[in-house]
Design a protein around this motif. Sequence first.
Motif, PDB file in Angstrom:
ATOM      1  N   LEU A 189      45.051  39.114  33.512  1.00  0.00           N
ATOM      2  CA  LEU A 189      44.850  40.499  33.116  1.00  0.00           C
ATOM      3  C   LEU A 189      45.692  41.424  33.987  1.00  0.00           C
ATOM      4  CD1 LEU A 189      40.938  40.439  32.931  1.00  0.00           C
ATOM      5  CD2 LEU A 189      42.530  40.196  31.028  1.00  0.00           C
ATOM      6  N   THR A 190      46.149  42.506  33.418  1.00  0.00           N
ATOM      7  CA  THR A 190      46.854  43.526  34.183  1.00  0.00           C
ATOM      8  C   THR A 190      45.825  44.319  34.987  1.00  0.00           C
ATOM      9  OG1 THR A 190      46.672  45.194  32.470  1.00  0.00           O
ATOM     10  CG2 THR A 190      48.612  43.744  32.375  1.00  0.00           C
ATOM     11  N   ARG A 191      46.318  45.177  35.884  1.00  0.00           N
ATOM     12  CA  ARG A 191      45.430  46.039  36.651  1.00  0.00           C
ATOM     13  C   ARG A 191      44.634  46.950  35.719  1.00  0.00           C
ATOM     14  NH1 ARG A 191      47.846  49.736  39.698  1.00  0.00           N
ATOM     15  NH2 ARG A 191      46.095  49.874  41.113  1.00  0.00           N
ATOM     16  N   GLU A 192      45.310  47.485  34.724  1.00  0.00           N
ATOM     17  CA  GLU A 192      44.658  48.401  33.787  1.00  0.00           C
ATOM     18  C   GLU A 192      43.568  47.688  32.978  1.00  0.00           C
ATOM     19  OE1 GLU A 192      47.956  48.115  34.234  1.00  0.00           O
ATOM     20  OE2 GLU A 192      48.394  50.072  35.114  1.00  0.00           O
ATOM     21  N   GLU A 193      43.883  46.477  32.493  1.00  0.00           N
ATOM     22  CA  GLU A 193      42.904  45.711  31.717  1.00  0.00           C
ATOM     23  C   GLU A 193      41.689  45.354  32.573  1.00  0.00           C
ATOM     24  OE1 GLU A 193      45.827  43.324  28.601  1.00  0.00           O
ATOM     25  OE2 GLU A 193      45.534  42.518  30.620  1.00  0.00           O
ATOM     26  N   THR A 194      41.948  44.985  33.824  1.00  0.00           N
ATOM     27  CA  THR A 194      40.867  44.608  34.728  1.00  0.00           C
ATOM     28  C   THR A 194      39.973  45.802  35.035  1.00  0.00           C
ATOM     29  OG1 THR A 194      42.290  42.910  35.691  1.00  0.00           O
ATOM     30  CG2 THR A 194      40.335  43.525  36.943  1.00  0.00           C
ATOM     31  N   ALA A 195      40.597  46.941  35.333  1.00  0.00           N
ATOM     32  CA  ALA A 195      39.820  48.151  35.625  1.00  0.00           C
ATOM     33  C   ALA A 195      38.985  48.563  34.415  1.00  0.00           C
ATOM     34  CB  ALA A 195      40.763  49.278  36.041  1.00  0.00           C
ATOM     35  N   LYS A 196      39.562  48.460  33.242  1.00  0.00           N
ATOM     36  CA  LYS A 196      38.829  48.813  32.024  1.00  0.00           C
ATOM     37  C   LYS A 196      37.664  47.849  31.798  1.00  0.00           C
ATOM     38  CE  LYS A 196      39.455  49.754  27.115  1.00  0.00           C
ATOM     39  NZ  LYS A 196      40.375  49.784  25.993  1.00  0.00           N
ATOM     40  N   MET A 197      37.897  46.559  32.040  1.00  0.00           N
ATOM     41  CA  MET A 197      36.855  45.552  31.862  1.00  0.00           C
ATOM     42  C   MET A 197      35.674  45.819  32.799  1.00  0.00           C
ATOM     43  SD  MET A 197      37.339  41.473  32.214  1.00  0.00           S
ATOM     44  CE  MET A 197      35.998  40.339  32.075  1.00  0.00           C
TER      45      MET A 197
ATOM     46  N   SER B  90      35.044  48.779  34.143  1.00  0.00           N
ATOM     47  CA  SER B  90      34.698  50.206  34.037  1.00  0.00           C
ATOM     48  C   SER B  90      34.808  50.909  35.390  1.00  0.00           C
ATOM     49  CB  SER B  90      33.291  50.392  33.466  1.00  0.00           C
ATOM     50  OG  SER B  90      33.216  49.863  32.174  1.00  0.00           O
ATOM     51  N   ILE B  91      35.926  50.654  36.065  1.00  0.00           N
ATOM     52  CA  ILE B  91      36.193  51.284  37.355  1.00  0.00           C
ATOM     53  C   ILE B  91      37.589  51.884  37.330  1.00  0.00           C
ATOM     54  CG2 ILE B  91      34.636  49.767  38.665  1.00  0.00           C
ATOM     55  CD1 ILE B  91      37.104  48.127  39.506  1.00  0.00           C
ATOM     56  N   SER B  92      37.891  52.703  38.336  1.00  0.00           N
ATOM     57  CA  SER B  92      39.217  53.302  38.426  1.00  0.00           C
ATOM     58  C   SER B  92      40.193  52.312  39.065  1.00  0.00           C
ATOM     59  CB  SER B  92      39.167  54.576  39.262  1.00  0.00           C
ATOM     60  OG  SER B  92      38.913  54.241  40.622  1.00  0.00           O
ATOM     61  N   LEU B  93      41.472  52.605  38.944  1.00  0.00           N
ATOM     62  CA  LEU B  93      42.493  51.764  39.576  1.00  0.00           C
ATOM     63  C   LEU B  93      42.370  51.822  41.096  1.00  0.00           C
ATOM     64  CD1 LEU B  93      45.576  52.481  37.288  1.00  0.00           C
ATOM     65  CD2 LEU B  93      44.218  50.385  37.394  1.00  0.00           C
ATOM     66  N   VAL B  94      41.945  52.939  41.629  1.00  0.00           N
ATOM     67  CA  VAL B  94      41.749  53.064  43.078  1.00  0.00           C
ATOM     68  C   VAL B  94      40.633  52.129  43.545  1.00  0.00           C
ATOM     69  CG1 VAL B  94      41.084  54.633  44.944  1.00  0.00           C
ATOM     70  CG2 VAL B  94      42.620  55.422  43.135  1.00  0.00           C
ATOM     71  N   THR B  95      39.525  52.105  42.807  1.00  0.00           N
ATOM     72  CA  THR B  95      38.418  51.204  43.153  1.00  0.00           C
ATOM     73  C   THR B  95      38.857  49.751  43.021  1.00  0.00           C
ATOM     74  OG1 THR B  95      36.825  52.851  42.394  1.00  0.00           O
ATOM     75  CG2 THR B  95      36.028  50.587  42.612  1.00  0.00           C
ATOM     76  N   LEU B  96      39.622  49.438  42.005  1.00  0.00           N
ATOM     77  CA  LEU B  96      40.141  48.087  41.835  1.00  0.00           C
ATOM     78  C   LEU B  96      41.012  47.699  43.022  1.00  0.00           C
ATOM     79  CD1 LEU B  96      40.459  45.539  40.099  1.00  0.00           C
ATOM     80  CD2 LEU B  96      42.371  46.663  38.960  1.00  0.00           C
ATOM     81  N   TRP B  97      41.837  48.630  43.486  1.00  0.00           N
ATOM     82  CA  TRP B  97      42.691  48.368  44.646  1.00  0.00           C
ATOM     83  C   TRP B  97      41.830  48.093  45.876  1.00  0.00           C
ATOM     84  CZ3 TRP B  97      43.236  51.228  49.216  1.00  0.00           C
ATOM     85  CH2 TRP B  97      44.263  50.812  50.053  1.00  0.00           C
ATOM     86  N   LYS B  98      40.741  48.854  46.052  1.00  0.00           N
ATOM     87  CA  LYS B  98      39.837  48.646  47.193  1.00  0.00           C
ATOM     88  C   LYS B  98      39.168  47.278  47.106  1.00  0.00           C
ATOM     89  CE  LYS B  98      38.788  53.519  47.975  1.00  0.00           C
ATOM     90  NZ  LYS B  98      37.754  54.575  47.869  1.00  0.00           N
ATOM     91  N   TYR B  99      38.718  46.889  45.897  1.00  0.00           N
ATOM     92  CA  TYR B  99      38.109  45.565  45.714  1.00  0.00           C
ATOM     93  C   TYR B  99      39.101  44.462  46.070  1.00  0.00           C
ATOM     94  CZ  TYR B  99      34.063  47.456  43.131  1.00  0.00           C
ATOM     95  OH  TYR B  99      32.923  48.111  42.756  1.00  0.00           O
ATOM     96  N   THR B 100      40.344  44.650  45.678  1.00  0.00           N
ATOM     97  CA  THR B 100      41.367  43.647  45.970  1.00  0.00           C
ATOM     98  C   THR B 100      41.642  43.601  47.469  1.00  0.00           C
ATOM     99  OG1 THR B 100      42.350  44.047  43.801  1.00  0.00           O
ATOM    100  CG2 THR B 100      43.703  42.876  45.398  1.00  0.00           C
ATOM    101  N   LYS B 101      41.778  44.757  48.078  1.00  0.00           N
ATOM    102  CA  LYS B 101      42.063  44.847  49.518  1.00  0.00           C
ATOM    103  C   LYS B 101      40.938  44.231  50.343  1.00  0.00           C
ATOM    104  CE  LYS B 101      42.994  48.183  53.146  1.00  0.00           C
ATOM    105  NZ  LYS B 101      42.797  49.563  53.544  1.00  0.00           N
ATOM    106  N   ASN B 102      39.677  44.406  49.920  1.00  0.00           N
ATOM    107  CA  ASN B 102      38.513  43.903  50.647  1.00  0.00           C
ATOM    108  C   ASN B 102      38.103  42.492  50.215  1.00  0.00           C
ATOM    109  OD1 ASN B 102      38.312  46.281  52.131  1.00  0.00           O
ATOM    110  ND2 ASN B 102      37.085  47.252  50.540  1.00  0.00           N
ATOM    111  N   ASP B 103      38.965  41.811  49.474  1.00  0.00           N
ATOM    112  CA  ASP B 103      38.731  40.432  49.009  1.00  0.00           C
ATOM    113  C   ASP B 103      37.464  40.291  48.159  1.00  0.00           C
ATOM    114  OD1 ASP B 103      41.049  39.350  50.130  1.00  0.00           O
ATOM    115  OD2 ASP B 103      40.080  39.101  52.084  1.00  0.00           O
ATOM    116  N   VAL B 104      37.079  41.340  47.480  1.00  0.00           N
ATOM    117  CA  VAL B 104      35.973  41.251  46.527  1.00  0.00           C
ATOM    118  C   VAL B 104      36.483  40.599  45.251  1.00  0.00           C
ATOM    119  CG1 VAL B 104      34.358  42.598  45.123  1.00  0.00           C
ATOM    120  CG2 VAL B 104      34.814  43.260  47.497  1.00  0.00           C
ATOM    121  N   LEU B 105      37.731  40.877  44.935  1.00  0.00           N
ATOM    122  CA  LEU B 105      38.350  40.380  43.714  1.00  0.00           C
ATOM    123  C   LEU B 105      39.744  39.833  44.036  1.00  0.00           C
ATOM    124  CD1 LEU B 105      37.849  40.216  40.660  1.00  0.00           C
ATOM    125  CD2 LEU B 105      38.852  42.469  40.464  1.00  0.00           C
TER     126      LEU B 105
END
Length: 94
Positions: free
Chosen positions: A42-50, A52-67
């Motif tokens: 999935l792209t960043r946009e598809e993942t964020a939409k799936m 229901s979070i913003s791209l900034v939150t997705l970046w934080k999840y990735t940075k913090n090894d949540v995702l």
Amino acid sequence: MTKQILQVENTNNEDFKNEILNGVKSILTDFQKSTVKEDTLLTREETAKMLSISLVTLWKYTKNDVLPAFRIGSKVRYKKSDVILALQQMNQFD
């Protein structure tokens, strides 16, 4: 409503049980094979939409090894199965 009666002949209990178990295993195997499609990227946009979070939150999840994310050249991708697993872990109540 009419009742349907199934009469089984020329078999013992153990063979009948094994036949049912084999049928259930077959159905579960087919179901598992159909869920393998969840490893699509999935792209960043598809993942964020799936999620229901913003791209900034997705970046934080990735940075913090949540995702976990995968980098392909300059592109960032997420496995759908990893996204679903992370979502399940986030929603567990301890």
